[in-house]
Design an enzyme around this catalytic site. Sequence first.
Site, PDB file in Angstrom:
ATOM      1  N   ARG A  46       0.853  -1.197   0.000  1.00  0.00           N
ATOM      2  CA  ARG A  46       0.000   0.000   0.000  1.00  0.00           C
ATOM      3  C   ARG A  46       0.886   1.242   0.000  1.00  0.00           C
ATOM      4  O   ARG A  46       0.612   2.216  -0.677  1.00  0.00           O
ATOM      5  CB  ARG A  46      -0.953   0.026   1.198  1.00  0.00           C
ATOM      6  CG  ARG A  46      -1.812   1.267   1.166  1.00  0.00           C
ATOM      7  CD  ARG A  46      -2.854   1.472   2.270  1.00  0.00           C
ATOM      8  NE  ARG A  46      -3.011   0.450   3.233  1.00  0.00           N
ATOM      9  CZ  ARG A  46      -2.335   0.412   4.409  1.00  0.00           C
ATOM     10  NH1 ARG A  46      -1.493   1.370   4.731  1.00  0.00           N
ATOM     11  NH2 ARG A  46      -2.535  -0.565   5.253  1.00  0.00           N
ATOM     12  N   TYR A  98     -13.323  19.721 -14.973  1.00  0.00           N
ATOM     13  CA  TYR A  98     -13.700  18.324 -15.130  1.00  0.00           C
ATOM     14  C   TYR A  98     -14.861  18.030 -14.160  1.00  0.00           C
ATOM     15  O   TYR A  98     -14.801  18.435 -12.988  1.00  0.00           O
ATOM     16  CB  TYR A  98     -12.489  17.446 -14.807  1.00  0.00           C
ATOM     17  CG  TYR A  98     -12.815  15.980 -14.784  1.00  0.00           C
ATOM     18  CD1 TYR A  98     -13.201  15.331 -15.951  1.00  0.00           C
ATOM     19  CD2 TYR A  98     -12.759  15.244 -13.608  1.00  0.00           C
ATOM     20  CE1 TYR A  98     -13.520  13.989 -15.932  1.00  0.00           C
ATOM     21  CE2 TYR A  98     -13.075  13.898 -13.590  1.00  0.00           C
ATOM     22  CZ  TYR A  98     -13.459  13.274 -14.751  1.00  0.00           C
ATOM     23  OH  TYR A  98     -13.781  11.952 -14.741  1.00  0.00           O
ATOM     24  N   ASP A 170      -4.045  20.882 -12.549  1.00  0.00           N
ATOM     25  CA  ASP A 170      -4.453  19.617 -13.159  1.00  0.00           C
ATOM     26  C   ASP A 170      -3.968  19.685 -14.612  1.00  0.00           C
ATOM     27  O   ASP A 170      -4.505  20.434 -15.427  1.00  0.00           O
ATOM     28  CB  ASP A 170      -5.986  19.483 -13.073  1.00  0.00           C
ATOM     29  CG  ASP A 170      -6.519  18.227 -13.769  1.00  0.00           C
ATOM     30  OD1 ASP A 170      -5.781  17.614 -14.561  1.00  0.00           O
ATOM     31  OD2 ASP A 170      -7.692  17.877 -13.526  1.00  0.00           O
ATOM     32  N   LYS A 195      -5.447   9.145 -18.974  1.00  0.00           N
ATOM     33  CA  LYS A 195      -5.605   9.816 -20.259  1.00  0.00           C
ATOM     34  C   LYS A 195      -4.310   9.730 -21.076  1.00  0.00           C
ATOM     35  O   LYS A 195      -3.884   8.640 -21.396  1.00  0.00           O
ATOM     36  CB  LYS A 195      -6.071  11.262 -20.018  1.00  0.00           C
ATOM     37  CG  LYS A 195      -7.187  11.388 -18.959  1.00  0.00           C
ATOM     38  CD  LYS A 195      -8.500  10.748 -19.356  1.00  0.00           C
ATOM     39  CE  LYS A 195      -9.491  10.616 -18.209  1.00  0.00           C
ATOM     40  NZ  LYS A 195      -9.768  11.818 -17.440  1.00  0.00           N
TER      41      LYS A 195
END
Length: 379
Positions: A46, A98, A170, A195
């Site tokens: 993790r 977004y 972003d 993306k």
Amino acid sequence: MKFGTKAIHAGQHPDPTTGAIMTPIYQTSTYWQKTPGEHKGYEYSRGTNPTRKALEDCIAALENAQFGLAFSSGMAATDTVLRLLRPGDEVITGNDLYGGSYRIFTKVFADFGIKFHFVDLTDPASIQHHLSDRTKLIWIETPTNPTMQIIDIEAVGKIAKEAGVLYVVDNTFASPYLQNPIDLGADIVMHSVTKYIAGHSDVVMGALVTNSEELYKQLFFYYNACGGTPGPQDSFLALRGIKTLHLRMKAHCENGRQIAAFLKNHPRIEKIYWPGFEDHPNHEVAKKQMLDFGGMISIVLKDATLEDTFKLASSFNVFSLAESLGGVESLINHPATMTHGSIPKEVREKVGVVDNLIRISVGVEDIDDLLEDLKQALG
Ligand SMILES: *Cc1c(COP(=O)(O)O)cnc(C)c1O
């Protein structure tokens, strides 16, 4: 090192045990310790995993940053940044965002007492009206999604720095190939790796990079404490994708340029958003901060009802109607009902996300086939 070399080599070294050139998929949750606390730098996946670490170092290098963290989605990366805030804090962000960012701001973190101001960031001076001693974060996205506004990263950075406010960009739509916000004053760069970075529509993943060791430590704390970290298989796929980022981006930009030119004066199109046009209101800013103009284009259909728009969106042969963007294949998206469906109609229409708007993610297929498909669909 230059971009293409970093995309292929940064963070990646031949495997010390076998010499494997490709970073192995370390499919393990845990790591052997000789005595408690004595290990090779990895304890539990993790928190850290060698395949993920190679990806994190590569993305950081591409953004000219020292530290990188990968997440199980772009939203998990965003969530981790927002955990730096406390009740009463305020955030200034753009009015064209977004949909998922808008949703996590207004439906998740607003409930924890954080206030968000949505402003027109194409005029950076408008930030001043909303700044106060409660402002803790400025969050921008450029080019914006889906109306391709370009926000001056450096100008906003100056305001953030003067105000002593954390500044996050972003950079999903541009990818690190087209612009590097850290160089222009950003404290943290966020990516939906899903993306352009991964680029093959086969993983959902996110990333954060920063040059500040202190911020990195804070972000790492939430990354490990909350656990939105990706597995080694996905990290491997993203690493495989990233190696061709520079080649793909050149092709996306070239195809984008030709498709934008074709659509510009098409009789069925009322409006087209693409920052490469000289008459785009923020063209000069785009020229200044971006290497090229990208393959994201939005169009508004002339006199088209929602039904007409759906019909057109469903009539392509090479383009696929699907959410997402930035993959090698060309996609068509209807923001009002797909990617931006979580934004109320009045809010989205104010910034131009109307029912007859279609967003195009131009892929890297042969341009003749893409143009032919557009011609028949619009015909
Ligand atoms: C897709 C996207 C996100 C969210 O990323 P996921 O990987 O889907 O969680 C955030 N910002 C922008 C600009 C995006 O396009």
